[in-house]
Motif scaffolding. Structure first.
Motif, PDB file in Angstrom:
ATOM      1  N   GLU A  12     114.951 -94.760  95.152  1.00 12.63           N
ATOM      2  CA  GLU A  12     114.604 -96.504  96.407  1.00 12.63           C
ATOM      3  C   GLU A  12     113.211 -96.650  96.402  1.00 12.63           C
ATOM      4  OE1 GLU A  12     113.745 -92.288  98.543  1.00 12.63           O
ATOM      5  OE2 GLU A  12     114.646 -92.651  97.038  1.00 12.63           O
ATOM      6  N   LYS A  13     112.233 -96.083  95.794  1.00 14.84           N
ATOM      7  CA  LYS A  13     111.038 -96.359  95.651  1.00 14.84           C
ATOM      8  C   LYS A  13     110.631 -97.214  95.423  1.00 14.84           C
ATOM      9  CE  LYS A  13     109.969 -91.484  97.597  1.00 14.84           C
ATOM     10  NZ  LYS A  13     109.834 -91.856  98.453  1.00 14.84           N
ATOM     11  N   SER A  14     111.408 -97.407  93.827  1.00 12.36           N
ATOM     12  CA  SER A  14     111.430 -98.834  92.824  1.00 12.36           C
ATOM     13  C   SER A  14     112.656 -99.231  92.712  1.00 12.36           C
ATOM     14  CB  SER A  14     110.165 -98.841  91.893  1.00 12.36           C
ATOM     15  OG  SER A  14     111.103 -97.540  90.778  1.00 12.36           O
ATOM     16  N   ASN A  15     112.332-100.033  92.010  1.00 11.84           N
ATOM     17  CA  ASN A  15     113.730-100.547  91.063  1.00 11.84           C
ATOM     18  C   ASN A  15     113.976-100.106  89.536  1.00 11.84           C
ATOM     19  OD1 ASN A  15     111.630-102.452  89.494  1.00 11.84           O
ATOM     20  ND2 ASN A  15     112.863-104.175  89.777  1.00 11.84           N
ATOM     21  N   PHE A  16     112.825 -99.265  89.085  1.00  7.80           N
ATOM     22  CA  PHE A  16     113.232 -98.658  87.852  1.00  7.80           C
ATOM     23  C   PHE A  16     114.959 -97.901  87.592  1.00  7.80           C
ATOM     24  CE2 PHE A  16     113.427 -94.240  86.066  1.00  7.80           C
ATOM     25  CZ  PHE A  16     113.033 -94.369  84.940  1.00  7.80           C
TER      26      PHE A  16
END
Length: 307
Positions: free
Chosen positions: A206-210
């Motif tokens: 949830e911390k990036s769209n990686f």
């Protein structure tokens, strides 16, 4: 010396009918069994076993034909911790059109070493993390043969993770985090995930769209990346991705380890015989395919909030 092998890899992708390098199970087995052998003495940082492992990894990078990192004159990134010498092992595949943008593939090659009781005295660390290190070497083979990376690829085997992330900390202090587009940290992929085969999870999803990018690249395949199902374990900050993630890099760990029920975790029973090498090979293939839009410059993951 076995050939690196070039074949055809479809992975169920209807839009990717062109010939591609193949990640072979036999190569995965060769690398994994060497790293996790008793001869490596558990690969504990600051020991002869770790030195042997780092030499093996460097030889693999040399066979592949990777370049050196920045001004290093070898694949070894040496440093001193507590007045003891250690080293990361780093190889580089320069980018074609975006050489100053970096995509990092990492794992830690160290483990817990030896103990003094019982018949089995070696913490082989087959899953933790010879499996991830094997993946890094196999991916270096794959991308070197593919020869399509627009961004520079950095392949790094860290040391000292088990003792406190010494190697990844040193590495993060000697790279410009703003130049790192993404870091794929690979940690314990030798056993099936809680969703069984053809699956893995990504810490800090949830911390990036990686993770979203990776899953989009896997459309049409049987493989799926999930969110970390063990949030209570705080895994995002417990592996070598953490130091660069704290600096804003979309640095995530890919794993299958069932942290609530992994029977061989940090035990001498973590041996090659306990791994699912067929599934592990498929995971490495999935990482290769899922990363392609990032390494070719099409996609750039969003940054992680600095810590």
């Amino acid at each position: 010396m076995k050939p690196l092998l070039v074949g055809v890899l479809f992975l169920g992708l209807s839009l990717q009918a062109q010939h591609k390098p193949e990640i072979l199970k036999d190569e995965v087995i060769r690398i994994e069994t060497t790293l996790a052998s008793d001869a490596m003495q558990g690969r504990q940082v600051f020991t002869a076993g770790a030195d042997s492992a780092s030499v093996f990894i460097a030889k693999e990078f040399s066979k592949i034909g990777l370049g050196y990192y920045e001004s290093l004159g070898s694949y070894m990134q040496a440093f001193t911790q507590f007045r003891q010498k250690a080293n990361n092992v780093i190889g580089v595949l320069p980018g074609k059109s975006k050489p100053n943008e970096y995509v990092v593939f990492s794992a830690h090659y160290d483990h817990l070493g030896l103990h003094t009781w019982g018949d089995d005295k070696v913490y082989n660390g087959a899953n933790d993390d010879a499996s991830g290190t094997t993946a890094v070497i196999a991916l270096a083979q794959y991308f070197k043969a593919l020869n399509q990376n627009e961004r520079t690829l950095i392949f790094v085997a860290f040391t000292g993770e088990e003792e406190g992330g010494y190697g990844s900390t040193y590495f993060s202090e000697h790279i410009n985090p703003d130049a790192v587009v993404a870091l794929f940290n690979i940690e314990m992929i030798g056993t099936e995930s809680k969703w069984n085969t053809n699956s893995a999870y990504i810490t800090g999803f949830e911390k990036s769209n990686f993770g979203t990018i990776l899953q989009e690249n896997l459309k049409g395949t049987a493989f799926h990346f999930y969110e970390d199902p063990y949030p209570q374990e705080n895994l995002f900050y417990r592996s070598d991705n953490a130091t660069l993630a704290a600096l804003g890099v979309p640095a995530h760990t890919i794993s299958t380890s069932k942290m609530d029920s992994e029977p061989n975790y940090h035990k001498v029973s973590d041996e090659v015989s306990t791994l699912d090498l067929d599934n592990m090979t498929e995971i490495i293939k999935a990482i290769a395919v899922s990363s392609e839009s990032i390494i070719n410059g099409k996609d750039t993951p969003s940054r992680v909030e600095k810590r």
